[in-house]
Design an enzyme around this catalytic site. Structure first.
Site, PDB file in Angstrom:
ATOM      1  N   HIS A 119     -11.830  -5.346  -0.038  1.00  0.00           N
ATOM      2  CA  HIS A 119     -12.647  -6.404   0.472  1.00  0.00           C
ATOM      3  C   HIS A 119     -13.432  -5.733   1.613  1.00  0.00           C
ATOM      4  CE1 HIS A 119      -9.745  -6.861   3.873  1.00  0.00           C
ATOM      5  NE2 HIS A 119      -8.646  -6.554   2.895  1.00  0.00           N
ATOM      6  N   ASP A 120     -14.760  -6.250   1.897  1.00  0.00           N
ATOM      7  CA  ASP A 120     -15.435  -5.874   3.226  1.00  0.00           C
ATOM      8  C   ASP A 120     -15.893  -4.608   3.173  1.00  0.00           C
ATOM      9  OD1 ASP A 120     -15.300  -8.678   4.584  1.00  0.00           O
ATOM     10  OD2 ASP A 120     -13.261  -8.037   4.427  1.00  0.00           O
ATOM     11  N   GLY A 137      -9.468  -1.925   2.473  1.00  0.00           N
ATOM     12  CA  GLY A 137     -10.354  -3.165   2.908  1.00  0.00           C
ATOM     13  C   GLY A 137     -11.210  -2.400   4.000  1.00  0.00           C
TER      14      GLY A 137
END
Length: 255
Positions: A119-120, A137
């Site tokens: 994520h991100d 992430g």
């Protein structure tokens, strides 16, 4: 162009020529650009935007909820550019509201089999992530980066443009632009000379970067001393970029 066994949400926006293979699922709030081919047994979950000529192979999961335990179902995004190839079993997750709310990927990247993008993450363009590369992430990857198979990158690490990591590397710090690293833990091994030559860097730029590398890694200088030394010796955009990639490090650079 859509196989009768595929499930496509009515709110998904697919260009007219997009192909969707057997048993694939295209979820709500997914946009897929022209010329894209989604293979069999693929899941694409939204909000996700895939650019033109995206190619996704079987059993990949793209745009799924992240694995961060803080994630509580917020509407985060995955945005990818054009001409990306996602091979078998790869997983690419959306962002979190604790960061940018978006995982962002550029164009012309190759994600080989079983790659994971957490994520991100922010990934540039023209990168190659070989089989089973794992990005935690919040990782940032520049342009023209190559990560060898089974390399693992710790959360919040930055990887500069034209850098390269050998297979199986464990990367817990930032990697400056143009550098080649390898090992567990990863260590700097020199400039990515083959990559620089292939991409048309001038002899002057490569010679200057070689000298600048030695200032940072071989002369026993502090980082601040090395940066001052290279800037006093060279007035080239490549040196400025190398220096900037070191200065923005928050985790410390790979030594």
């Amino acid at each position: 162009m859509i196989h009768p066994t595929a499930l496509v949400d009515p709110t998904a926006r697919l260009a007219d020529d997009v192909e969707v293979g057997p048993f694939s699922i295209i979820g709500a709030d997914v946009t897929i650009g022209a010329g894209s081919v989604i293979g069999p047994h693929v899941v694409v979950k939204g909000p996700t935007t895939l650019g033109e000529r995206t190619r996704i192979f079987q059993f990949a999961s793209v745009g799924e909820d992240c694995q961060d335990k803080k994630y509580a179902g917020e509407p985060t995004r995955l945005v990818m550019g054009d001409d990306n190839v996602i091979r078998e079993g790869a997983t690419i997750h959306r962002g979190t509201v604790q960061d940018r709310s978006e995982t962002t990927i550029g164009s012309r990247n190759l994600f080989m089999a079983y790659v994971h993008v957490g994520h991100d993450c922010v990934i540039g363009s023209d990168c190659i992530l070989a089989n089973q590369v794992t990005l935690a992430g919040h990782v940032t990857i520049g342009d023209h980066v190559i990560l060898g198979g089974l390399a693992a990158v710790h959360q919040f690490c930055h990887f500069g443009d034209h850098a390269m990591a050998g297979g199986g590397s464990i990367i817990t710090k930032d990697t400056p632009a143009y550098i080649m690293i390898n090992g567990n833990p990863a260590e700097a091994r020199g400039l990515n000379l083959v990559g620089l030559k292939r991409r048309g860097f001038s002899r002057e730029a490569i010679s200057a970067l070689t000298a600048a590398y030695k200032m940072v890694y071989r002369q026993g200088l502090t980082t601040e001393q090395a940066l001052a030394e290279m800037r006093s010796c060279f007035d080239l955009p490549e040196i400025a970029h190398f220096a900037a990639s070191i200065e923005r490090s928050t985790r410390g650079i790979t030594r």
